[in-house]
Design an enzyme around this catalytic site. Sequence first.
Site, PDB file in Angstrom:
ATOM      1  N   ASN A  44       1.560  -4.152  -9.233  1.00 53.53           N
ATOM      2  CA  ASN A  44       1.067  -4.751 -10.479  1.00 53.53           C
ATOM      3  C   ASN A  44       1.458  -3.860 -11.648  1.00 53.53           C
ATOM      4  OD1 ASN A  44      -1.194  -5.356 -12.619  1.00 53.53           O
ATOM      5  ND2 ASN A  44      -1.361  -6.971 -11.094  1.00 53.53           N
ATOM      6  N   GLU A  54      -0.730  -3.236   4.461  1.00 54.77           N
ATOM      7  CA  GLU A  54      -1.772  -3.318   5.492  1.00 54.77           C
ATOM      8  C   GLU A  54      -2.968  -4.113   4.971  1.00 54.77           C
ATOM      9  OE1 GLU A  54      -0.203  -0.684   4.378  1.00 54.77           O
ATOM     10  OE2 GLU A  54       0.123   0.829   5.921  1.00 54.77           O
TER      11      GLU A  54
END
Length: 138
Positions: A44, A54
């Site tokens: 981001n 994960e």
Amino acid sequence: MTERLIAAAQAALKKAYAPYSKFQVGAAISTENGEIFSGCNVENAAYPLGCCAEASAISAMVMAGHRKISAVAVAGIGEVLTTPCGGCRQRLREFAADNIPVYVCDERELRLETTLADLLPLSFGPENLADNPAGQLD
Ligand code: THU
């Protein structure tokens, strides 16, 4: 089975959204019944909001109604091993016994087979909380 898990992590790696670090990661989780859920890292512009591969795979697994991880594969690119970060070791521990296999891979092959216990020794998991009767410390 292990081959399928590793292939899923390597396929997920190709989906990574990592325009800032340029470090693509894929992860795949197998559940008790042999289903596989995968995820990639999603970064981001507000850097700390990025999500690890994960964590994405765990979200997919939980959304499908599963709560138990039986094996994990993580795939990255390059010579240096892409081992799960500290936070993700703990995220995995939430849903996994500490003896589960963790397959550390690159984009081509398995590079290291280890266990969650080796990556996160003396871990703190849900059972530790269960051992402390509610209200005892109040
Ligand atoms: N990353 C993962 O997705 N999993 C890990 O266990 C290690 C790090 C990602 C986060 C970030 O998008 C990039 O790799 C560089 O840290």
